[in-house]
Structure formats: structure tokens, C-alpha cells
Design an enzyme around this catalytic site. Structure first.
Site, short mmCIF file in Angstrom:
data_model
loop_
_atom_site.label_atom_id
_atom_site.label_comp_id
_atom_site.label_asym_id
_atom_site.label_seq_id
_atom_site.Cartn_x
_atom_site.Cartn_y
_atom_site.Cartn_z
N CYS A 98 57.25 -3.10 -3.85
CA CYS A 98 58.23 -2.79 -2.81
C CYS A 98 59.45 -3.70 -2.87
O CYS A 98 59.33 -4.92 -2.78
CB CYS A 98 57.57 -2.89 -1.42
SG CYS A 98 58.73 -2.56 -0.07
N ARG A 141 61.08 -5.72 1.04
CA ARG A 141 60.23 -6.62 1.81
C ARG A 141 60.94 -7.66 2.65
O ARG A 141 60.28 -8.43 3.37
CB ARG A 141 59.23 -7.30 0.87
CG ARG A 141 58.15 -6.38 0.39
CD ARG A 141 57.23 -7.07 -0.61
NE ARG A 141 57.71 -6.97 -1.98
CZ ARG A 141 57.24 -7.68 -2.99
NH1 ARG A 141 56.29 -8.58 -2.76
NH2 ARG A 141 57.71 -7.53 -4.22
N TRP A 187 62.35 2.63 5.42
CA TRP A 187 63.40 3.64 5.28
C TRP A 187 63.57 3.91 3.81
O TRP A 187 63.09 3.15 2.95
CB TRP A 187 64.72 3.18 5.92
CG TRP A 187 65.18 1.83 5.46
CD1 TRP A 187 65.79 1.51 4.27
CD2 TRP A 187 65.06 0.60 6.18
NE1 TRP A 187 66.05 0.16 4.22
CE2 TRP A 187 65.62 -0.42 5.38
CE3 TRP A 187 64.53 0.26 7.45
CZ2 TRP A 187 65.66 -1.75 5.80
CZ3 TRP A 187 64.58 -1.06 7.85
CH2 TRP A 187 65.14 -2.05 7.03
N GLU A 237 65.41 6.84 -4.53
CA GLU A 237 64.07 7.44 -4.54
C GLU A 237 64.17 8.97 -4.46
O GLU A 237 63.38 9.70 -5.05
CB GLU A 237 63.24 6.96 -3.34
CG GLU A 237 62.99 5.48 -3.29
CD GLU A 237 62.15 5.11 -2.08
OE1 GLU A 237 62.71 4.70 -1.06
OE2 GLU A 237 60.92 5.29 -2.14
N1 ARG Z 1 59.16 6.97 -3.36
C1 ARG Z 1 58.48 7.65 -2.31
C2 ARG Z 1 59.20 8.94 -1.96
O1 ARG Z 1 60.21 9.21 -2.49
C3 ARG Z 1 58.38 6.79 -1.06
C4 ARG Z 1 57.78 5.42 -1.26
C5 ARG Z 1 58.07 4.46 -0.13
N2 ARG Z 1 59.48 4.26 0.01
C6 ARG Z 1 60.09 3.55 0.97
N3 ARG Z 1 61.38 3.50 1.00
N4 ARG Z 1 59.38 2.90 1.88
O2 ARG Z 1 58.83 9.70 -1.13
#
Ligand code: ARG
Length: 393
Positions: free
Chosen positions: A80, A83, A255, A260
Site C-alpha cells: 500500500c 499509508r 480512497w 488504479e
Molecule cells: N486496485 C484496486 C482496485 O482498483 C483497489 C485496491 C485498494 N486501493 C486503494 N486505493 N485503497 O479496485
């Protein structure tokens, strides 16, 4: 809405939970009380916990231990990048919930708190911690890997609608009687399994699902792609372990970092695979890799994600900002005399890696507890909606 599910699962297929390791309990409690002097001396607490473990094979965390243990688990999550804010995690103690109905309504509550409540979009990192698994006993769990995920359907003509990642899970939910609209962004039902009730499917109410339709700051045609994504990523199939106690149901969220969504969920070839489509609409020269059409399209996809969330007032972070925050976290932890376990392959963002400071260094790779773990059975359930992993033979 509840979809009727099936109500039998052979108890012998539950992962048996071992008695709590007193050494792990002691390590956790010592560190927890050391970092929180206001909790008082640890020795009397250790005596109680040792006695509880000897008598029952387990022990109960106090509210403070549970909350701080969850924060430590986040702090120790080496994949992560987010953090820095580990201390601000909102911990909801849900250890008393038993029935699938109760669990589901608390999951809906989780999504509402996480989404900012009345200040929709002010995303807060939240974890809901349900009952721990007791030695030798079955326990409640959620099958889904995240509370909000999009269904994936293979159509008769062989094309694909929705998120291919969830194809098998979607088919399993259909097998239980769930019917999706058959569109690209159908939110999957939540499969809640309890020892007494088997698995039950629940449809999330609309108010629990914050979503953003994607537009682009310059390309008017981008909206026509009909893309959207949800705002709260809430991981729901990792087992939280604190001081030797296992919490198989402890969904948590932060968030999103835009990449991602823009560089993975919507971009990967085995996900929504939008890069060639965006490139075509941009009129890029896709005849050769060396025009870097993929990279250009990817950047525009990512600009659209950040632009749309910001315009909608939904909290999101770009990968440059999140990288700088992670370096601040590293400095903070160093000052506190603690190591920061980190996995370079997960920390470095999936676009423009070398343009972020997290790229240019190495990290300690440590498996520190408390932490979150993915069990093979949880992985199989989230992937295929069935207990047996098709690949494990
Ligand atoms: N990578 C994952 C997704 O796209 C989520 C993982 C957690 N990500 C976060 N920003 N807490 O759905």
C-alpha cells in the site's frame, strides 16, 4: 433486496482455525502498549490474555487494542502506497453481528461512512471488524473481493460486456438466481456467508454506491464511451490478523489513486481494455508501437479519471501526490524508529513510474504483524464463487 441462495455447505471444508499463538499475542500487546502509554502497563494485561488463551484457545481484544491493531495492520501492508494516514483509520467494531442481515446492513453503513456520509465524496479510510474466527469453528465471511465490483458477461457472439475479472464470480451469482442488467457496469450482489444461514446474496442500495461517469477535460467524445467507476475501493476478502487472533471478515477501504482505475481497471487487456478504443478515437497512429500511441491513450484515460472525480467532488489522488506522501510516511516512520516494509513492484505506480520519487530506491521486505492476508479459500471464492480453487488440483 435479497436473492434466494443455497443453504448448505459442508462444515469440513471450512479452513480450520488454529488456537491463538501466545507468543504472537504477547508480541502484539507489548508493541501496542509501548506505542500507547495511555493504555497503562502491559504486564497485567498479558497475564489475563495468557490465562484466556490457556483456557479457551483464544482471547478478546479490548476496543483500543482492536482499533490500534487494525491501524498497525494497515501500517504493515507492504503493497500500500497510501499509508501516510494510517493513524486516521476509522475502526468500526462489529464483533457482535451474527446474522447475514445484520452483517449486510453494517456493510451498507460502512460504505456510507467511507463515502463521507452527508458530505458525499469526502472519502474516509474505514475498517469494519466482524467477529474473530474461533479455533475449530466455522465463521462468517463475504465472498466478494470488494464490496463494489462490476459484473462481467460473455455474450452469445463471443464478445464481452463488463469486467472480465469477475466473469466466473458473476456466473456463480447467476447460478444462485441473481440477474444483472447485462450492462458494462452492473454492481454485483454481495454474498454473505454465515455458519447458520449458508450464503445469502444482497443487492446494495443505490445510496451505498458512489460512482462517477467519466468525461475528459478536452475530448467531448470521451463521454460517449459510457465509462464510469465507483469511488470507494473496499477490500472485503482479506483476513485481518492481530496478535494471533484472526478476523476473516474485516472489510476496509481507502480512497482511489487514479492510476488504479485509469491504468489498470479500465486499461489492462484482461480488464476493460480501453486503450485501443481511446487511441482510435484520438486518431493516433497505431500501426507501430514506436508512435507510443498506447502511452498517449493511457495518459488521456488517466486524465479523464482524475478530472471527472475532481469535478464530481469525489476524493481521489494522483500518483505523483500519493508518491510524495509515501516518502513523507517513510520519513515519519524512520523518526519513530520503525521499519517500513514495502513491495517495490506494488508501490511504484503503473504509469510514469520513473517520474515518481518512489521508483528511485529500494525498500525493506518484511512480513510484520498485525497484517492482512489472502487465504487460498477466500481467493477461490472471490474469483469463482465456489469453494474449490480450479487451479489447485
Ligand atoms: N486496485 C484496486 C482496485 O482498483 C483497489 C485496491 C485498494 N486501493 C486503494 N486505493 N485503497 O479496485
Amino acid at each position: 433486496m435479497i436473492v434466494p441462495g443455497y443453504r448448505d455447505h459442508p462444515t469440513e471444508r471450512w479452513d480450520p482455525i488454529a488456537p491463538v499463538d501466545p507468543g504472537e499475542a504477547e508480541d502484539f500487546l507489548r508493541q501496542c502498549y509501548l506505542e500507547n502509554p495511555r493504555l497503562g502497563p502491559v504486564e497485567p494485561r498479558l497475564a489475563i490474555v495468557r490465562a484466556q488463551i490457556a483456557a479457551t484457545g483464544g482471547y478478546a481484544h479490548t476496543t483500543e487494542e482492536l482499533a490500534y491493531g487494525a491501524k498497525m495492520a494497515w501500517r504493515n501492508s507492504s503493497r500500500c502506497i497510501g499509508r501516510l494516514y494510517w493513524r486516521s483509520l476509522v475502526v468500526l467494531d462489529r464483533r457482535r453481528a451474527r446474522t447475514a442481515d445484520d452483517i449486510f446492513s453494517l456493510l451498507v453503513h460502512h460504505l456510507r461512512v467511507a463515502g463521507g456520509g452527508d458530505r458525499a465524496g469526502a472519502i474516509r479510510p474505514v475498517i469494519s471488524i466482524f467477529a474473530p474466527a474461533l479455533p475449530g469453528q466455522p465463521y462468517a465471511r463475504v465472498w466478494n473481493e470488494q464490496l463494489i465490483r462490476y459484473a462481467g458477461y460473455r455474450t452469445d457472439d463471443g464478445s464481452f460486456v463488463g469486467d472480465p475479472r469477475n466473469e466466473e464470480f458473476t456466473a456463480a451469482m447467476q447460478g444462485f438466481g441473481w440477474q444483472g442488467k447485462g450492462e458494462a457496469f452492473d454492481v454485483l450482489p454481495i454474498a454473505v456467508e454465515t455458519p447458520a444461514e449458508g450464503v445469502r446474496l444482497y443487492e446494495l442500495p443505490e445510496r451505498a454506491i458512489l460512482e462517477v461517469p467519466l468525461t475528459h477535460p478536452e475530448f467531448g467524445w470521451f463521454a460517449e464511451l459510457g465509462l464510469r467507476w465507483h469511488v470507494v475501493p473496499a477490500i472485503s476478502n482479506l483476513r485481518l490478523t492481530i496478535g494471533g487472533v484472526q478476523y476473516p471478515l474485516a472489510p476496509f477501504n481507502g480512497w482511489y489513486m487514479g492510476s488504479e482505475i485509469g491504468a489498470r481497471n479500465l486499461a489492462d487487456e484482461n480488464r476493460f481494455n480501453m486503450v485501443p478504443i481511446v487511441a482510435a478515437r484520438m486518431g493516433l497512429d497505431t500501426s507501430r508501437e514506436s508512435t507510443l500511441w498506447r502511452d498517449q491513450a493511457l495518459i488521456e484515460l488517466n486524465r479523464a479519471v482524475l478530472y471527472s472525480y475532481e469535478k464530481a467532488g469525489m476524493k481521489i489522488a494522483d500518483h505523483h501526490t500519493e508518491s510524495q506522501r509515501f516518502l513523507t510516511h517513510l520519513r515519519n516512520e524512520e523518526k519513530a524508529g520503525r521499519p517500513v516494509p514495502a513491495d517495490w513492484t506494488w508501490i511504484v505506480p503503473p504509469i510514469s513510474g520513473g517520474a515518481t520519487p518512489v521508483f528511485h530506491r529500494y525498500y525493506e521486505e518484511l512480513d510484520l504483524r498485525p497484517n492482512f492476508y489472502l487465504d487460498p479459500e477466500a481467493q477461490a471464492l472471490a474469483q469463482s464463487g465456489t469453494r474449490t480453487c480450479p487451479f489447485s488440483g
